[in-house]
Structure formats: C-alpha cells, structure tokens
Design an enzyme around this catalytic site. Structure first.
Site, mmCIF file in Angstrom:
data_model
loop_
_atom_site.group_PDB
_atom_site.id
_atom_site.type_symbol
_atom_site.label_atom_id
_atom_site.label_comp_id
_atom_site.label_asym_id
_atom_site.label_seq_id
_atom_site.Cartn_x
_atom_site.Cartn_y
_atom_site.Cartn_z
ATOM 1 N N CYS A 1 -14.585 30.092 8.488
ATOM 2 C CA CYS A 1 -15.987 29.812 8.836
ATOM 3 C C CYS A 1 -16.794 29.377 7.612
ATOM 4 O O CYS A 1 -17.800 28.672 7.744
ATOM 5 C CB CYS A 1 -16.650 31.063 9.416
ATOM 6 S SG CYS A 1 -15.792 31.814 10.802
ATOM 7 N N HIS B 1 -26.591 18.947 4.953
ATOM 8 C CA HIS B 1 -28.033 18.819 5.198
ATOM 9 C C HIS B 1 -28.344 18.390 6.635
ATOM 10 O O HIS B 1 -29.492 18.480 7.076
ATOM 11 C CB HIS B 1 -28.631 17.818 4.207
ATOM 12 C CG HIS B 1 -30.078 18.075 3.906
ATOM 13 N ND1 HIS B 1 -30.764 19.170 4.397
ATOM 14 C CD2 HIS B 1 -30.987 17.383 3.152
ATOM 15 C CE1 HIS B 1 -32.012 19.136 3.979
ATOM 16 N NE2 HIS B 1 -32.180 18.062 3.224
ATOM 17 N N ASP C 1 -31.411 22.954 6.507
ATOM 18 C CA ASP C 1 -32.445 22.368 5.642
ATOM 19 C C ASP C 1 -32.545 23.158 4.339
ATOM 20 O O ASP C 1 -31.964 24.230 4.187
ATOM 21 C CB ASP C 1 -33.795 22.279 6.357
ATOM 22 C CG ASP C 1 -34.314 23.623 6.830
ATOM 23 O OD1 ASP C 1 -34.037 24.641 6.152
ATOM 24 O OD2 ASP C 1 -34.989 23.673 7.875
#
EC number: 2.3.1.12
Length: 630
Positions: free
Chosen positions: A547, A603, A607
C-alpha cells in the site's frame, strides 16, 4: 458405477480453474486433461486418473480448488465393460503374433542450451507421469532468458534427477524415462513387406533459411543455437537476435538438417538476411504403399501452416483491443510478458484455443515500439521537446567496457521510467527529532540481548509503525488510482513495502498488516525477510500487495533525496542519515538527533496541504513514540 474424480496433489495453496476441457457425455481416456488451473506461480492441466464417461461436472471456470477437491463424476460405462471380455478374447488370440514389448530405461538430458549454467526454476512432471514427445519437463532460467526443456521422446517418468534451484547445463542428466521396447515379431514382418516397395531413398533438396519480418532495423546475432549436422524441427529456435529495444529467437520455418551456417555471433542481420542452408527431404517415392499415399497430404498441410501463420499474425498486429475473457498463456509466456511490461489482455493469441504464444508477445512489443516511435512525428504527441537518446561512440575517447544490466535492474528500470514520467511528483522534506526514540531503542536491544531473544530492533520498524498510524488517519494515502484516472481504490488493509539493497539490485518485500503487529514481531519479520531478499529467495507473494513504500538509505549516507512513487501506490517515504544538530528549545541550543525524511506523492490524488499533514503525523509520532499506544 459412479466414480469421483478429485484434484491430485498440487500443493497446499488454492488455485483458480481457468478452463474446463471436457463436457458432460464425453468419453475420457486415462491421463486426458480435464481442467486447467492457475496459481500465483504456475498454471497446469489436471489429468484424468482413469478412463470413463463424464456424468457430472462439479466446478465452473473461476472457481477456487485445491488438493482433494471433487471436480467431476465419471460413469464407468458398464456397456463398455460388457464388451471388454470379448475384446480381451480377441486380444488373447492375437497375442502370440506379437509378444508384449519390454520396457527399457532411457536417460533424458538437457539439450544444447549454450555453455552457461542455468537454474531449474520449475519441475513440470512427477514420477509416474506419462509424457509425450516435446512435452515440457522443466523450466530453467539464466541471466538473459528462461525456457522450458521438452521431452526428446515419449515415456513414463521413472526418476527425477534434479530439484528446483539446481544448476544444470547442456548434457546434464535430468530424468530417467521408462519407454516401450521393440515391437514384437509382427512389426518387423510388416516393415519387411513394405521395404521393397519403398526402397528408393527420398531425394534430398537444399533450402535457404532467411530472417523473417522483424521490422526495418538491423539487429545483432547474440547466439547461434544449432550447429552444422543438427537435425532441426519446424519452429525450433535457430538464433537469438537483439536490437536496441528487444531480443527474440528466430525459429526454423521448416524441418531439415543444418548444412551451412551463414552467420556468426556479433553479425548484423535484418529481415530477409540469409542465416542458414538446410538439407530437406524431397517428395516420397511413387511406389509407396496406398496407406502412405493417403497420409501424404498431411505433411503438405503442415508445411503450408507456417506460411499462413505470418498472415494471421500480420492481421493481429492492429488488433490490440482489450480482451475481457481469461488470458490463456503458459508461465513462461507470462514471465516474458512481465519482463517487457506487456498487458496480456491486450494481446491476441494465435495458438490453439486462443493461447498466447511467444511470437504473439514479440509481435505486440514490435508493434508497440513502432507506434511509440511514429506517434510524436505523426501527431506531435509524446513528451514535448523530448529528443532521441544521443548516440555516442565512447571508444573514440578511450578504453571502454560494456556490462550487461542485471535482470532486476532491467525490470525495475522500466518501471521507474514509467512512474517518473506518468506520475506528477511532489516531494515534502522535513526533519524529525528521534533522540528519545534512539535511547529507547538501544535500551530495548540491551534488554533483548540479556534475555537472549535473538532479535535486533532497528529504527525502520518504528518508522513502519509511524507510517501505519498516518495511513489510518489519512486513508487517501492508502489508495490506488484507476488506469483511466477517474476512480480511487481505498484499501482497508495496511501493507508496507520496505526497499532492500541486494547484490542483484533493489527489491521491495511487503510486510502485511503492519498496524496489527508489535515492534518485536515486526523486527523478527524484518530480519527474516531481509536475509531472504539478500539471498535471492523471496517469493512473488512476498513482494505483492503493498500500500505504501519506505526507502531507507540512511545507513549509506545522504542528507535528503526525492524517492520515486512505486505505482500503483500513491506515496513513498524516503529516510536519510540521522545526525546530531543544535536545536533551539526556546531558551538555548541543545544537541538533538535529527532524522531527515522526504515524502513523495502523486499530486493527482494528494494535494500539498494533505502531504504536509501526513509527514507531520509521522514526524510527531517518531518524536514521541508514546503516541503509538494511544
């Protein structure tokens, strides 16, 4: 009488049924394949333990099954049983004419695979199996390629002389087969009767072997796989060639005996280049018996097949549409596809029942390369302003040496390039105060040594726990972005990969359920897995399901670095070398042990503000590890 058919011993793991090869009502022979199953590491066909008629099928495609599971019910075919005594009587009467054939033991050796040793990675048969000629026996892997070793003749496996992990080379004994002996007296008689009619030997002809269509570029011959005098079967590999972007084996377009070799290792060839001259058998004599005449069209049909194959492949080149059905391919082809980064669902198989062959993967790669090269010129696509790779003759400036990249470096290099180009990276840098953590860690190691716990606690396990805590608080970091960039998959488990430097390159074993494990348990697991990684013994399952990744190079130096996100994950933490630094506490400067960390993230998913919050959670947890018990 109903007979239950169960899965034989295939190991402890569950496997998935990918194909059912028979239907209700079919008459099945002993050893005939019933279903195809596939696990994490291999696919195989499950044979019938005995003959019978399929009465019921208890499984479906997609079901999970394992050793001993019921898959079918056979009817023993009483009608056939009643007829058996009569047939037996006839056989008994005929028996004196042909004495039973005596069984003989024959060695099976590794064919000519070059001078280098290779490693046995898979054994595809077991003692007692009946094997057909050309059936695959073992899979071997060297530095540059993997291949399956076929049976040179039919027989029953009597002994297996190798194990997975053994090194073998050309001529190594791998198995002993039990094969039927000479036929009885009737066979020679039949041969003698036929001999006068077909006495004239077939005329031999000479045929040229040329390089098939491999594109317009020249490629280098890296290996010649046959020698003068070798008998070669149709589709047998003759040479290996390598270009700038791929390597492939060139197969024989027809059977024959190698009369001349027209190329050497290091030569440059291209489509249509003459590489060999074969001596091939001519037409059969006119006086051949009627039975042979009836069978004669079969070789002609077989000879036509290779000619038709390129046409089929040429049609398939433009048909790279996604295939929603199950992909049929052997483990060797799947490994080849992984090395080239090919999604097999996009490849059209030209083999039996749509099975994907090596040539299909090679055709797909070649077409993909052509498209990639043509796209910027035709549409202005690609990366704006990207120039072609510079071609420089370095030998003009001094002595040079070329070294082949390792297998792991080749695979990881392609993945890293893709990740860097396709993911818009942002990296946050910070320093965390680990003064108290280090004091606590050293104290715990001293206690562990006194209690002889045989465990060493490293800073990495505390970082793993801090990351797990941050992932629980900010689940968006524990996600993957869909291929079309429209959806997020949020994971309800926390598995963390830790990059390990090995002699063969960087590998990333995955530690499962980190949030549910304690420091001691994780430390033991880290020690065990790291040793396996350095010994090259990690399994595929131990490197899957991650993960989030941690890349710690503090032991090697550096103050900061920007790690590359390991797709399809969305973030990665880099850990650099800790150092004592003066830190202002509001009254004075005090020495504190500071650890530089860097968080790179995708991105498109995260953010900058969330990135700052995430790295702050890690920072606060490592600065005060009491937070781990809250």
């Amino acid at each position: 009488m109903a007979i239950e058919i169960k899965v034989p011993d295939i190991g402890a793991d569950e496997v998935e049924i990918t194909e059912i090869l028979v239907k209700v009502g079919d008459k099945v022979e002993a050893e005939q394949s019933l279903i195809t199953v596939e696990g994490d590491k291999a696919s195989m066909e499950v044979p019938s333990p005995q003959a019978g008629i399929v009465k019921e099928i208890k499984v479906s495609v997609g079901d999970k099954t394992q050793t001993g599971a019921l898959i079918m019910i056979f009817d023993s075919a009483d009608g056939a049983a009643d007829a058996a005594p009569a047939q037996a009587e006839e056989k008994k009467e005929a028996a004196p004419a042909a004495a039973p054939a005596a069984a003989a033991a024959k060695d099976v050796n590794v064919p000519d695979i070059g001078s280098d040793e290779v490693e046995v990675t898979e054994i595809l048969v077991k003692v007692g199996d009946k094997v057909e000629a050309e059936q695959s026996l073992i899979t071997v892997e060297g530095d540059k390629a993997s291949m399956e070793v076929p049976a040179p003749f039919a027989g029953t496996v009597k002994e297996i002389k190798v194990n997975v992990g053994d090194k073998v080379s050309t001529g190594s004994l791998i198995m002993v087969f039990e094969v039927a002996g000479e036929a009885g007296a009737a066979a020679p008689a039949a041969k003698q009767e036929a001999a006068p009619a077909a006495a004239p030997a077939p005329a031999a002809g000479v045929k040229e072997v040329n390089v098939p269509d491999i594109g317009g570029d020249e490629v280098e011959v890296t290996e010649v796989m046959v020698k003068v005098g070798d008998k070669v079967a149709a589709e047998q590999s003759l040479i290996t060639v390598e270009g700038d972007k791929a390597s492939m084996e060139v197969p024989a377009p027809f059977a024959g005996v190698v009369k001349e070799l027209k190329v050497n290792v290091g030569d440059k060839v291209k489509t249509g280049s003459l590489i060999m001259i074969f001596e091939v058998e001519g037409a059969a004599p006119a006086a051949a018996p009627a039975k042979q005449e009836a069978a004669a069209p079969a070789p002609a049909a077989k000879a036509e097949a290779p000619a038709a194959a390129p046409a089929a492949k040429a049609e398939g080149k433009s048909e790279f549409a996604e295939n929603d059905a199950y992909v049929h391919a052997t483990p060797l082809i799947r490994r080849l596809a992984r090395e080239f980064g090919v999604n097999l669902a996009k490849v059209k198989g030209t083999g039996r029942k749509g099975r994907i062959l090596r040539e299909d993967v090679q055709a797909y790669v070649k077409e993909a390369i052509k498209r990639a090269e043509a796209a910027p010129a035709a549409t202005g696509g690609g990366i704006p302003g990207m120039l072609p790779w510079p071609k420089v003759d370095f030998s003009k400036f001094g002595e040079i040496e070329e070294v082949e990249l390792g297998r792991i470096q080749k695979i990881s290099g392609a993945n890293l390039s893709r990740n860097w180009v396709m993911i818009p990276h942002v990296t946050h840098f910070d320093k965390t105060d680990i003064t108290e953590l280090e004091a606590f860690r050293k104290q715990q190691n001293e206690e562990a040594a006194k209690r002889k716990l045989d465990v060493k606690i490293t800073p990495v396990v505390f970082i793993m726990k801090a990351v797990a805590a941050a992932l629980e608080q900010m689940p968006r970091f524990n996600s993957s972005l869909s291929e079309d960039g429209q959806r997020l998959t949020l994971k309800k488990y926390i598995n963390i990969g830790v990059a390990v430097d090995t002699p063969n390159g960087l590998v990333v074993p995955v530690f499962k359920d980190v949030n549910k494990k304690g420091i001691i348990e994780l430390s033991r697991e880290l020690m065990t897995i790291s040793k396996k990684a350095r010994d090259g013994k990690l399994t595929a399952g131990e490197m899957q399901g991650g993960c989030f990744t941690i890349s710690s190079i503090g032991g090697l130096g550096t103050t900061h670095f920007a790690p590359i996100v390991n797709a399809p994950e969305v973030a990665i933490l880099g850990v650099s070398k800790s150092a004592m630094e003066p830190v202002w506490n509001g009254k004075e400067f005090v020495p504190r042990l500071m650890l530089p960390i860097s968080l790179s993230f995708d991105h498109r998913v995260i953010d900058g503000a969330d990135g700052a919050r995430f790295i702050t959670i890690i920072n606060n947890t490592l600065s005060d590890i009491r937070r781990l018990v809250m």
